[in-house]
Design an enzyme around this catalytic site. Structure first.
Site, mmCIF file in Angstrom:
data_model
loop_
_atom_site.group_PDB
_atom_site.id
_atom_site.type_symbol
_atom_site.label_atom_id
_atom_site.label_comp_id
_atom_site.label_asym_id
_atom_site.label_seq_id
_atom_site.Cartn_x
_atom_site.Cartn_y
_atom_site.Cartn_z
ATOM 1 N N GLU A 1 0.842 -1.203 0.000
ATOM 2 C CA GLU A 1 0.000 0.000 0.000
ATOM 3 C C GLU A 1 0.871 1.244 0.000
ATOM 4 O O GLU A 1 1.935 1.254 0.611
ATOM 5 C CB GLU A 1 -0.885 0.025 1.256
ATOM 6 C CG GLU A 1 -2.290 -0.506 1.050
ATOM 7 C CD GLU A 1 -3.197 0.428 0.235
ATOM 8 O OE1 GLU A 1 -2.700 1.271 -0.536
ATOM 9 O OE2 GLU A 1 -4.420 0.300 0.390
ATOM 10 N N ASP A 2 0.392 2.267 -0.657
ATOM 11 C CA ASP A 2 1.105 3.544 -0.592
ATOM 12 C C ASP A 2 0.830 4.235 0.742
ATOM 13 O O ASP A 2 1.736 4.738 1.388
ATOM 14 C CB ASP A 2 0.721 4.456 -1.762
ATOM 15 C CG ASP A 2 -0.784 4.571 -1.954
ATOM 16 O OD1 ASP A 2 -1.522 3.695 -1.459
ATOM 17 O OD2 ASP A 2 -1.238 5.536 -2.592
ATOM 18 N N ASP B 1 -4.670 5.506 5.685
ATOM 19 C CA ASP B 1 -5.211 6.763 6.196
ATOM 20 C C ASP B 1 -6.155 6.415 7.344
ATOM 21 O O ASP B 1 -5.755 6.342 8.501
ATOM 22 C CB ASP B 1 -5.900 7.468 5.033
ATOM 23 C CG ASP B 1 -6.279 8.891 5.361
ATOM 24 O OD1 ASP B 1 -6.354 9.228 6.555
ATOM 25 O OD2 ASP B 1 -6.518 9.674 4.431
ATOM 26 N N PHE C 1 -3.209 16.556 3.864
ATOM 27 C CA PHE C 1 -3.449 16.006 2.534
ATOM 28 C C PHE C 1 -2.163 16.044 1.714
ATOM 29 O O PHE C 1 -1.625 17.103 1.422
ATOM 30 C CB PHE C 1 -4.568 16.774 1.833
ATOM 31 C CG PHE C 1 -5.000 16.082 0.577
ATOM 32 C CD1 PHE C 1 -5.534 14.804 0.635
ATOM 33 C CD2 PHE C 1 -4.838 16.683 -0.655
ATOM 34 C CE1 PHE C 1 -5.893 14.127 -0.516
ATOM 35 C CE2 PHE C 1 -5.197 16.015 -1.820
ATOM 36 C CZ PHE C 1 -5.728 14.749 -1.754
ATOM 37 N N ARG D 1 0.513 12.090 -9.180
ATOM 38 C CA ARG D 1 1.061 10.755 -8.863
ATOM 39 C C ARG D 1 2.506 10.648 -9.330
ATOM 40 O O ARG D 1 3.282 9.869 -8.792
ATOM 41 C CB ARG D 1 0.242 9.667 -9.568
ATOM 42 C CG ARG D 1 -1.197 9.545 -9.099
ATOM 43 C CD ARG D 1 -1.777 8.234 -9.635
ATOM 44 N NE ARG D 1 -3.231 8.215 -9.646
ATOM 45 C CZ ARG D 1 -3.994 7.831 -8.637
ATOM 46 N NH1 ARG D 1 -3.432 7.432 -7.519
ATOM 47 N NH2 ARG D 1 -5.308 7.830 -8.742
#
Ligand code: PRP
Length: 182
Positions: free
Chosen positions: A101-102, A105, A154, A167
């Site tokens: 996973e990047d 959250d 964010f 990205r």
């Protein structure tokens, strides 16, 4: 220099640190897996950059699969209701699955994914995440390998998007609020 740099307030994780941490994580994974070959399961699209760099940093061979899921909710938060947009191409029974996973959250995507994949009877299942936000501790998800704990802001870059852009930035950065409030 990219023209996208102008939309970034400040760099949260520079490219060189991402590279060094990826090498560290790969070393730990190589040591832990021994002669077990991990099946890397990347969660599209955010994990693409990290997955490709991690796979190349591993000394031992690994194989790759991708899954695309979508969580209902606004573009900057997730709700925990997950839908599969693209499933794995093969059976993972008996495989040593390592979810890549990047970012974690709220942890909701991962918590759903772990249950979903565990039901397919892999020999083992672990998670490697490049980034984790503080909210992730609210939903308990066992994550064996974490790159960086970052503040609840964010961020974009290195796979993470805002409205599908950013990205391709080589680092993780905080987006200027005027970019997403306009
Ligand atoms: C992001 C990220 C994780 C998820 C984490 O994906 O890649 O999969 O959100 O959020 P959570 O811990 O709150 O569930 P996103 O749905 O934005 O899709 P993308 O990777 O295609 O940008």
């Amino acid at each position: 220099m990219s023209e996208l740099d102008a939309d970034i307030d400040d760099v949260v994780v520079p490219a060189e640190l991402i590279k060094a941490k990826t090498a560290d994580l790969a070393k730990q994974i190589d040591a832990d897996y021994g002669d077990r070959e991990p099946l890397l399961v990347g969660v599209l699209k955010g994990a693409v950059m990290f997955m490709s760099d991690l796979a190349r940093a591993l000394e031992r061979p690994s194989t790759m699969e991708f899954m695309a899921v979508s969580s209902y909710g606004s573009s900057t938060t997730s709700s925990g209701v997950v839908r599969i947009l693209k499933d794995l191409d093969r059976d993972i029974a008996g495989q040593h699955v390592l979810i890549v996973e990047d970012i974690i959250d709220s942890g909701l995507t991962l918590s759903w994914l772990l249950k979903n994949l565990a039901a397919r009877q892999p020999a083992s299942i672990e998670v490697v995440a490049l980034l984790r936000k503080p909210d992730a501790v609210k939903v308990h998800v066992p994550v064996k390998y974490v790159g960086f704990d970052i503040p609840n802001e964010f961020v974009v870059g290195y796979g993470l998007d805002y409205a599908e852009r950013y990205r391709d930035l080589p680092y993780i950065g905080r987006l200027k609020p005027e970019v997403y409030s306009s």
